[in-house]
Write a protein that holds these residues in place. Structure first.
Motif, mmCIF file in Angstrom:
data_model
loop_
_atom_site.group_PDB
_atom_site.id
_atom_site.type_symbol
_atom_site.label_atom_id
_atom_site.label_comp_id
_atom_site.label_asym_id
_atom_site.label_seq_id
_atom_site.Cartn_x
_atom_site.Cartn_y
_atom_site.Cartn_z
ATOM 1 N N PHE A 23 4.562 24.602 -17.407
ATOM 2 C CA PHE A 23 5.338 24.589 -16.174
ATOM 3 C C PHE A 23 5.892 25.970 -15.859
ATOM 4 O O PHE A 23 5.811 26.451 -14.728
ATOM 5 N N VAL A 24 6.438 26.627 -16.876
ATOM 6 C CA VAL A 24 7.003 27.961 -16.677
ATOM 7 C C VAL A 24 5.899 28.944 -16.257
ATOM 8 O O VAL A 24 6.090 29.765 -15.346
ATOM 9 N N ALA A 25 4.740 28.834 -16.895
ATOM 10 C CA ALA A 25 3.634 29.724 -16.554
ATOM 11 C C ALA A 25 3.091 29.412 -15.170
ATOM 12 O O ALA A 25 2.747 30.321 -14.406
ATOM 13 N N TRP A 26 2.994 28.133 -14.839
ATOM 14 C CA TRP A 26 2.461 27.715 -13.527
ATOM 15 C C TRP A 26 3.336 28.197 -12.388
ATOM 16 O O TRP A 26 2.842 28.756 -11.404
ATOM 17 N N ARG A 27 4.643 28.006 -12.512
ATOM 18 C CA ARG A 27 5.513 28.415 -11.406
ATOM 19 C C ARG A 27 5.576 29.934 -11.258
ATOM 20 O O ARG A 27 5.918 30.456 -10.202
ATOM 21 N N ALA A 28 5.215 30.658 -12.330
ATOM 22 C CA ALA A 28 5.231 32.125 -12.292
ATOM 23 C C ALA A 28 3.959 32.726 -11.694
ATOM 24 O O ALA A 28 3.905 33.934 -11.470
ATOM 25 N N LEU A 53 0.840 -1.191 0.000
ATOM 26 C CA LEU A 53 0.000 0.000 0.000
ATOM 27 C C LEU A 53 0.879 1.247 0.000
ATOM 28 O O LEU A 53 1.801 1.367 0.810
ATOM 29 N N HIS A 54 0.606 2.172 -0.902
ATOM 30 C CA HIS A 54 1.378 3.406 -0.970
ATOM 31 C C HIS A 54 0.481 4.544 -1.445
ATOM 32 O O HIS A 54 -0.390 4.357 -2.280
ATOM 33 N N ILE A 55 0.724 5.709 -0.877
ATOM 34 C CA ILE A 55 -0.047 6.907 -1.196
ATOM 35 C C ILE A 55 0.877 7.891 -1.900
ATOM 36 O O ILE A 55 1.959 8.205 -1.409
ATOM 37 N N HIS A 56 0.449 8.355 -3.062
ATOM 38 C CA HIS A 56 1.228 9.338 -3.816
ATOM 39 C C HIS A 56 0.962 10.742 -3.272
ATOM 40 O O HIS A 56 -0.190 11.148 -3.119
ATOM 41 N N VAL A 57 2.028 11.477 -2.993
ATOM 42 C CA VAL A 57 1.935 12.879 -2.578
ATOM 43 C C VAL A 57 2.875 13.649 -3.498
ATOM 44 O O VAL A 57 4.101 13.550 -3.365
ATOM 45 N N LEU A 58 2.327 14.383 -4.447
ATOM 46 C CA LEU A 58 3.156 14.975 -5.494
ATOM 47 C C LEU A 58 2.610 16.318 -5.953
ATOM 48 O O LEU A 58 1.416 16.584 -5.862
ATOM 49 N N SER A 59 3.520 17.151 -6.449
ATOM 50 C CA SER A 59 3.089 18.420 -7.036
ATOM 51 C C SER A 59 2.380 18.132 -8.353
ATOM 52 O O SER A 59 2.655 17.136 -9.024
ATOM 53 N N ARG A 60 1.476 18.983 -8.734
ATOM 54 C CA ARG A 60 0.598 18.660 -9.852
ATOM 55 C C ARG A 60 1.119 19.080 -11.215
ATOM 56 O O ARG A 60 0.432 18.917 -12.226
ATOM 57 N N ASP A 61 2.349 19.562 -11.292
ATOM 58 C CA ASP A 61 2.847 20.142 -12.532
ATOM 59 C C ASP A 61 3.161 19.137 -13.630
ATOM 60 O O ASP A 61 3.244 19.509 -14.791
ATOM 61 N N MET A 62 3.383 17.863 -13.291
ATOM 62 C CA MET A 62 3.701 16.823 -14.266
ATOM 63 C C MET A 62 4.906 17.188 -15.127
ATOM 64 O O MET A 62 4.971 16.910 -16.322
ATOM 65 N N HIS A 63 5.880 17.798 -14.480
ATOM 66 C CA HIS A 63 7.092 18.238 -15.181
ATOM 67 C C HIS A 63 8.245 17.341 -14.753
ATOM 68 O O HIS A 63 8.855 17.552 -13.712
ATOM 69 N N SER A 64 8.524 16.324 -15.550
ATOM 70 C CA SER A 64 9.558 15.361 -15.174
ATOM 71 C C SER A 64 9.979 14.530 -16.375
ATOM 72 O O SER A 64 9.146 14.158 -17.211
ATOM 73 N N GLY A 65 11.273 14.220 -16.427
ATOM 74 C CA GLY A 65 11.774 13.344 -17.477
ATOM 75 C C GLY A 65 11.298 11.918 -17.339
ATOM 76 O O GLY A 65 11.384 11.126 -18.281
#
Length: 281
Positions: free
Chosen positions: A275-280, A196-208
């Motif tokens: 991503f650039v717009a979101w973080r700004a 059992l595992h719970i994902h806790v993550l930022s919502r930007d979906m910016h990742s290789g």
């Protein structure tokens, strides 16, 4: 792996579940409580639940990798294990799908081999998981603020004080942006790993590490079930994810709502700009 299965994990991810030190030790680690020595698990782990078996095709080979963190978290460095206590271990996901992607692992031997839908029927256990997930969410939000605050317009007043360019009012640092609202907390309707595992993550979906449509849709459709939505009502469509085809849905940008059909490469390029717009913001 069957490419038509209701799973977002790839074969390589399944076979390599021990995270590497891809996240340097930093202020995020400093926010964590001291790590106590792990307690002995007095109760033997139950057999893998029938619900969990039925939720996945194929054998369980290579799906037990998360168990090492539960049984011996102290053997891993802070770049992998964020914190531990008697009931939980929090780790960085080896294959993050966003700027910050962590996993919360319950240590309860009575629950940690159950499908989340089954485990969360226990009111006391569910409440404990929800409270701990809220704690980890706050820590992820604090790290987002540390990493991205300098780019955010809503953080300008706070950053000016931190940089010595302005005086704080009343001696308090401005709160800045609501980073907790940028953090998702949920479980997959069809878990890819046994524990059992719970994902806790930022919502930007910016990742290789986000490499295909199933990766994206597993976090941007009802395939990801918010831990706050439990207990689930009878008739909830997420109870039978195989009939909904969440992972096969057309791609839609999480931020602007633009559709990309099945064209993941176009969405991926678009998400760079988002991503650039979101973080700004």
């Amino acid at each position: 792996m069957d490419t038509d299965s209701d799973e977002a994990i790839t074969k390589d991810e399944m076979q390599s579940t021990a995270p590497t030190s891809h996240v340097p030790q930093n202020a995020f680690t400093a926010l964590m409580a001291p790590k106590p020595k792990p307690t002995q698990q007095a109760q033997a782990a139950p057999a893998i639940s029938s619900a969990l078996r039925m939720s996945r095709p194929g054998p369980f080979k290579d799906r037990l990798g998360l168990g090492a963190y539960i049984s011996s978290p102290s053997s891993f460095p802070p770049s992998i294990v964020i914190y531990q206590n008697a009931d939980f271990v929090a780790i960085y996901d080896k294959f993050p799908k966003s700027t910050i992607h962590t996993l919360l692992l319950p240590r309860s031997p009575a629950h940690n081999l159950l499908h989340p839908y089954e485990a969360f029927r226990d009111d006391a256990f569910r409440a404990k998981v929800q409270a701990e997930a809220a704690r980890l969410r706050a820590l992820v939000a604090a790290e987002l603020q540390r990493r991205l605050g300098q780019y955010s317009n809503k953080e300008a007043a706070r950053q000016a004080v931190l940089n010595g360019e302005a005086e704080s009012e009343g001696g308090e640092l401005p709160a800045g942006r609501d980073w907790e609202s940028e953090v998702k907390v949920g479980v997959h309707a069809v878990p890819s790993m046994t524990h059992l595992h719970i994902h806790v993550l930022s919502r930007d979906m910016h990742s290789g590490s986000m490499k295909h449509r199933k990766h994206y849709n597993s976090f941007n459709t009802p395939f990801l079930v918010d831990v706050g939505d439990f207990p689930m009502r009878e008739g909830d469509e997420r109870r039978d994810p195989s009939g909904e085809g969440y992972l096969k849905r057309d791609l839609t940008c999480w931020r602007c709502g633009r559709g990309f059909g099945k064209q993941f490469s176009r969405l991926k390029a678009h998400l760079e700009d988002e991503f650039v717009a979101w973080r700004a913001e």
